[in-house]
Enzyme design. Structure first.
Site, mmCIF file in Angstrom:
data_model
loop_
_atom_site.group_PDB
_atom_site.id
_atom_site.type_symbol
_atom_site.label_atom_id
_atom_site.label_comp_id
_atom_site.label_asym_id
_atom_site.label_seq_id
_atom_site.Cartn_x
_atom_site.Cartn_y
_atom_site.Cartn_z
ATOM 1 C CE LYS A 1 64.923 -69.939 -48.885
ATOM 2 N NZ LYS A 1 65.991 -70.306 -50.778
ATOM 3 C CD GLU B 1 73.225 -55.257 -56.611
ATOM 4 O OE1 GLU B 1 74.270 -55.792 -55.835
ATOM 5 O OE2 GLU B 1 71.777 -55.792 -57.207
ATOM 6 C CB CYS C 1 75.089 -57.107 -51.280
ATOM 7 S SG CYS C 1 75.464 -57.454 -49.757
ATOM 8 C CD GLU D 1 73.411 -56.853 -47.553
ATOM 9 O OE1 GLU D 1 73.178 -56.433 -48.096
ATOM 10 O OE2 GLU D 1 73.511 -57.967 -47.280
#
Length: 315
Positions: A14, A222, A122, A88
């Site tokens: 996806k 973040e 990330c 993740e």
């Protein structure tokens, strides 16, 4: 996709509708390689489709890479059916610079580990922890590195920092830069202004903050863009404490002239990946995070095991 296929599973990828072209190109590669129809399906789609797939009983395993917020939703949906999930997710990784490290070598290592892929990564090392005894040396070295980076057209081989993926991400990163200034951090280089001559794209000026406290939002949240902060520490114990004082635990690094000293510090940081002096982990090494950075591991034998159900028959 690779471990799932090696385990004999069929795969639905996806893809994000905002970055669908590379996923569709990958689908063409699988078709040209002669994969039977239905073994790999690529589906660029939005959130409603994602939720449908996650909740569908025909899917036994969900693997997701993305935000922590989305990961929590996916885990909740999958938990209703007790299906396997690997996530993740986000990060706010720390680069610990010990007193005996070479600031120039540190800055060169951070070029990729902090700012690779426009820092839309990330595991990017976006918190730089520097000893008070050499704090300004580290700040100046990182400043020089960041100011040497070419910002511009990503199709130009000379470019290191390209545009953000979307207009709203550009505005989000700029808002964090403005927040850092409001929080009282020292703006060393960069700022919220769009780089001169690049007003037509989603560009960010690479930005460095100093005199940052780990309680500031720019040190805890973040940002997902080329914004780095330098946080001072007193000794190794203080550095480890600051590195671990985070909701995340995905990546991290230690720089030191003494390899064994660096390894000892690396072992004390609660994170799924630690690099020493800029080393690159192999793809046979497990990758994943602690805490809000996720569940499970990718790559290597550990990653393959995520797609295998073990069965015992006693006779």
């Amino acid at each position: 996709m690779v471990p799932a296929l090696l385990a004999g599973a069929t795969v639905v990828l996806k893809a994000s509708p905002e970055t669908a072209v590379d996923a569709l190109a990958l689908a063409e590669v699988f078709a040209e390689a002669g994969f039977p129809e239905g073994v790999v399906s690529v589906l660029p789609a939005g959130r409603e489709t994602s939720e449908y797939l996650v909740a569908h009983p025909d899917f036994d395993k969900i693997a997701f890479t993305g935000s922590t917020a989305a990961g929590r939703t996916i885990a909740s949906l999958a938990g209703e059916q007790l299906k396997r999930v690997s996530l993740e997710l986000g990060g706010k990784s720390a680069a610990i610079v010990l007193e005996d490290a070479d600031p120039a070598a540190v800055a060169e290592g951070l070029r990729f580990h902090s700012l690779g892929n426009n820092a839309e990564s990330c595991q990017a090392l976006t918190r730089i922890l520097a000893p008070r005894s050499r704090y300004e040396e580290v700040v100046e070295a990182v400043k020089a590195m960041m100011e040497s980076l070419t910002v511009g057209d990503p199709s130009d081989p000379a470019t290191f920092i390209g545009p953000m993926v979307r207009a709203d991400q550009q505005e989000r990163v700029r808002s964090y830069i403005e927040l850092g200034i409001a929080e009282g951090a020292r703006l060393v280089t960069g700022g919220p202004q769009v780089p001169e001559g690049l007003e037509g794209g989603f560009y960010i000026t690479p930005t460095l903050f100093a005199d940052v406290d780990n309680s500031m939002r720019i040190a805890r949240e973040e940002i997902f863009g080329p914004v780095l902060v330098v946080i001072p520490f007193d000794d190794e114990n203080d550095a480890v404490r600051i590195a671990n004082d985070s909701d995340y635990g995905l990546g991290g690094g230690v720089w030191s002239a003494d390899r064994e000293r660096a390894l000892a510090v690396a072992r004390r940081v609660r994170t799924g990946l630690m690099i020493v002096n800029g080393a690159m982990p192999g793809f046979d090494s497990p990758f994943g995070g602690f805490k809000a950075s996720g569940v499970g591991r990718e790559f290597g034998a550990v990653g393959l095991n995520q797609y295998i159900e073990h069965k015992t028959i006693a006779v």
